[in-house]
Design a protein around this motif. Sequence first.
Motif, PDB file in Angstrom:
ATOM      1  N   ASN A  86      31.916  45.016  60.216  1.00  0.00           N
ATOM      2  CA  ASN A  86      32.937  44.663  58.817  1.00  0.00           C
ATOM      3  C   ASN A  86      32.324  45.232  57.403  1.00  0.00           C
ATOM      4  OD1 ASN A  86      35.482  43.762  59.825  1.00  0.00           O
ATOM      5  ND2 ASN A  86      34.200  42.099  60.669  1.00  0.00           N
ATOM      6  N   GLN A  87      30.970  45.423  57.508  1.00  0.00           N
ATOM      7  CA  GLN A  87      30.425  45.463  56.287  1.00  0.00           C
ATOM      8  C   GLN A  87      30.070  46.988  56.036  1.00  0.00           C
ATOM      9  OE1 GLN A  87      26.775  43.055  56.008  1.00  0.00           O
ATOM     10  NE2 GLN A  87      28.189  41.192  56.183  1.00  0.00           N
ATOM     11  N   SER A  88      30.430  47.815  56.959  1.00  0.00           N
ATOM     12  CA  SER A  88      30.244  49.192  56.964  1.00  0.00           C
ATOM     13  C   SER A  88      31.442  50.058  57.082  1.00  0.00           C
ATOM     14  CB  SER A  88      29.496  49.632  58.184  1.00  0.00           C
ATOM     15  OG  SER A  88      29.410  51.194  58.325  1.00  0.00           O
ATOM     16  N   ARG A  89      31.324  50.916  56.288  1.00  0.00           N
ATOM     17  CA  ARG A  89      32.647  51.888  56.094  1.00  0.00           C
ATOM     18  C   ARG A  89      32.646  53.277  56.969  1.00  0.00           C
ATOM     19  NH1 ARG A  89      34.361  51.996  49.628  1.00  0.00           N
ATOM     20  NH2 ARG A  89      34.384  49.885  49.542  1.00  0.00           N
ATOM     21  N   ASP A  90      31.160  53.293  57.548  1.00  0.00           N
ATOM     22  CA  ASP A  90      31.283  54.231  58.766  1.00  0.00           C
ATOM     23  C   ASP A  90      32.157  54.376  59.948  1.00  0.00           C
ATOM     24  OD1 ASP A  90      30.082  56.186  60.743  1.00  0.00           O
ATOM     25  OD2 ASP A  90      28.208  55.861  59.821  1.00  0.00           O
ATOM     26  N   PRO A  91      32.809  55.130  60.403  1.00  0.00           N
ATOM     27  CA  PRO A  91      33.775  55.016  61.499  1.00  0.00           C
ATOM     28  C   PRO A  91      33.132  54.852  62.851  1.00  0.00           C
ATOM     29  CG  PRO A  91      33.847  57.259  60.498  1.00  0.00           C
ATOM     30  CD  PRO A  91      33.069  56.566  59.489  1.00  0.00           C
ATOM     31  N   LEU A  92      32.009  55.382  62.746  1.00  0.00           N
ATOM     32  CA  LEU A  92      31.132  55.247  64.046  1.00  0.00           C
ATOM     33  C   LEU A  92      30.245  53.949  64.188  1.00  0.00           C
ATOM     34  CD1 LEU A  92      30.152  58.970  64.232  1.00  0.00           C
ATOM     35  CD2 LEU A  92      31.955  57.859  65.543  1.00  0.00           C
ATOM     36  N   ILE A  93      30.430  53.021  63.427  1.00  0.00           N
ATOM     37  CA  ILE A  93      29.501  51.956  63.240  1.00  0.00           C
ATOM     38  C   ILE A  93      29.777  51.002  64.779  1.00  0.00           C
ATOM     39  CG2 ILE A  93      31.264  50.532  62.066  1.00  0.00           C
ATOM     40  CD1 ILE A  93      27.338  50.292  62.167  1.00  0.00           C
ATOM     41  N   ARG A  94      31.232  50.945  64.892  1.00  0.00           N
ATOM     42  CA  ARG A  94      31.260  50.064  66.152  1.00  0.00           C
ATOM     43  C   ARG A  94      30.694  50.808  67.499  1.00  0.00           C
ATOM     44  NH1 ARG A  94      36.830  46.624  67.357  1.00  0.00           N
ATOM     45  NH2 ARG A  94      36.567  46.027  69.445  1.00  0.00           N
ATOM     46  N   GLU A  95      30.978  52.107  67.633  1.00  0.00           N
ATOM     47  CA  GLU A  95      30.473  52.839  68.919  1.00  0.00           C
ATOM     48  C   GLU A  95      29.024  52.497  69.067  1.00  0.00           C
ATOM     49  OE1 GLU A  95      31.692  54.049  71.422  1.00  0.00           O
ATOM     50  OE2 GLU A  95      33.637  53.524  70.664  1.00  0.00           O
ATOM     51  N   ARG A  96      28.087  52.620  67.717  1.00  0.00           N
ATOM     52  CA  ARG A  96      26.762  52.392  67.702  1.00  0.00           C
ATOM     53  C   ARG A  96      26.405  50.909  67.950  1.00  0.00           C
ATOM     54  NH1 ARG A  96      26.324  55.051  62.029  1.00  0.00           N
ATOM     55  NH2 ARG A  96      26.928  57.240  62.540  1.00  0.00           N
ATOM     56  N   THR A  97      27.226  50.007  67.644  1.00  0.00           N
ATOM     57  CA  THR A  97      26.874  48.594  67.843  1.00  0.00           C
ATOM     58  C   THR A  97      27.101  48.325  69.153  1.00  0.00           C
ATOM     59  OG1 THR A  97      27.796  48.035  65.646  1.00  0.00           O
ATOM     60  CG2 THR A  97      27.319  46.159  67.219  1.00  0.00           C
ATOM     61  N   TYR A  98      28.077  48.949  69.983  1.00  0.00           N
ATOM     62  CA  TYR A  98      28.069  49.072  71.321  1.00  0.00           C
ATOM     63  C   TYR A  98      26.733  49.371  72.011  1.00  0.00           C
ATOM     64  CZ  TYR A  98      33.234  48.538  70.952  1.00  0.00           C
ATOM     65  OH  TYR A  98      34.435  48.273  70.897  1.00  0.00           O
ATOM     66  N   GLU A  99      26.131  50.432  71.629  1.00  0.00           N
ATOM     67  CA  GLU A  99      24.964  51.010  72.224  1.00  0.00           C
ATOM     68  C   GLU A  99      23.763  50.071  71.722  1.00  0.00           C
ATOM     69  OE1 GLU A  99      24.804  53.574  74.229  1.00  0.00           O
ATOM     70  OE2 GLU A  99      26.867  53.489  74.011  1.00  0.00           O
ATOM     71  N   LEU A 100      23.781  49.366  70.660  1.00  0.00           N
ATOM     72  CA  LEU A 100      22.797  48.170  70.274  1.00  0.00           C
ATOM     73  C   LEU A 100      22.914  47.019  71.336  1.00  0.00           C
ATOM     74  CD1 LEU A 100      20.625  47.184  68.484  1.00  0.00           C
ATOM     75  CD2 LEU A 100      22.342  46.054  67.153  1.00  0.00           C
TER      76      LEU A 100
END
Length: 422
Positions: free
Chosen positions: A340-354
């Motif tokens: 929610n604190q990021s405006r990067d459209p790919l942040i969710r996919e990266r969080t999945y990988e985390l």
Amino acid sequence: MWSHLLRRGLSVAMSGRPAALQVDTEQFEALFTDGLKQIAELFSKHHYELRIAGGAVRDLLSGKQPQDVDFATTASPQQMKEMLSSANIRMINAIGEKHGTITARVCEQNFEITTLRVDVLTDGRHAKVEFTKDWAMDAERRDLTINSMFLDLDGNLYDYFNGLQDLQNKRVRFVGDPEKRIQEDYLRILRYFRFYGMVAADLEQHEEKTLLAIQENARGLAKIAGERIWLEVKKTLLGNHVSHLLSLVYSLGVAPYIGLPVSSLEEMLIVCERSLNLQPKPMTILSALFQNQEDVRKLDLRLKISREEKNLALFLLKHRRDMHPGDEKDPLEPYKDLINQSRDPLIRERTYELLKYQGERNLLSDLQGWTVPCFPISGHDLRVRGITSGKEIGIELQRLRQLWKQSGYTADKETLLENVCR
């Protein structure tokens, strides 16, 4: 497991003469589109042999539907061009023609057809070839036995180097002398690892002479383009036995020549184990080898990875230690905040990988089912309430966003606007 090949049986040719039985599977028959039928009739009419080659044969024998189908023929490139032109079949110009490959376009389908070849000069990257009509000689120049088979359009299998037997036994072997095959093209070292992860059932089915040849020729990979290396490495990381194969890459001295850092393998082994069956991206696994941003920069310099692959590596490097599940009430809270604190459209996919990297299976499933809430307040809402300064609007939006976060992202527009500072 091989019974699917034997609806009418399996024909195997070791000396150029097929036996009486044939491959007859749904996957094989699915290849016979109108386009292939037209190509087959044309080659037959002009008395040129046409066979399915390489990986497509391996896939068919494994009960898989090939994604790419390559063909081999006794016709020379010039003969193919004349034949296709006379039939008004479009040909797609490509750099492969000088190596004997003609691409025909029929019924909205491309057919890559290559003249049988032998290598007359190799330098570890490229080969100077001559054309031949000898199928066994063409098979001999290929890398692995499981990739050296041919299948004619009647379903007869031509297997000159026991590729079928190796496939049945889940063995990966070079055609002939491993050292000679590797020195013809050093990328074959990485192709060996990739196919081992695809085919082999056990970790210890390597031939000692193969591992020795890899170790003694690893430095040859230094002359191979990074893009070609990265393509093979990624495919290896998507296969089986990943931790075992990466360990071999290091123990056999391959790692320095393909851009991998000096690293302890302990973290990688842990990540491979806890992300098993979570389908992590290749870079997620590889990130376990990085100690700092410089390791990522050097890998990028060597392999020319994509911008997003580099960003994912840096993201994991940054958060793999400091990001942990929240309290029992909402263990996903830190990850939701990150999104929610990021405006990067790919942040969710990266969080999945985390979460895959951390082995948080349940949290990953929960996050994948979570709908990202939309912050209900805009600058316009604040201007309506008399706040006109851009700086003040920015400060107030940030303050309201913090209140929204504290509510667990549930506070609605009306509730938040009640807290606007006037």
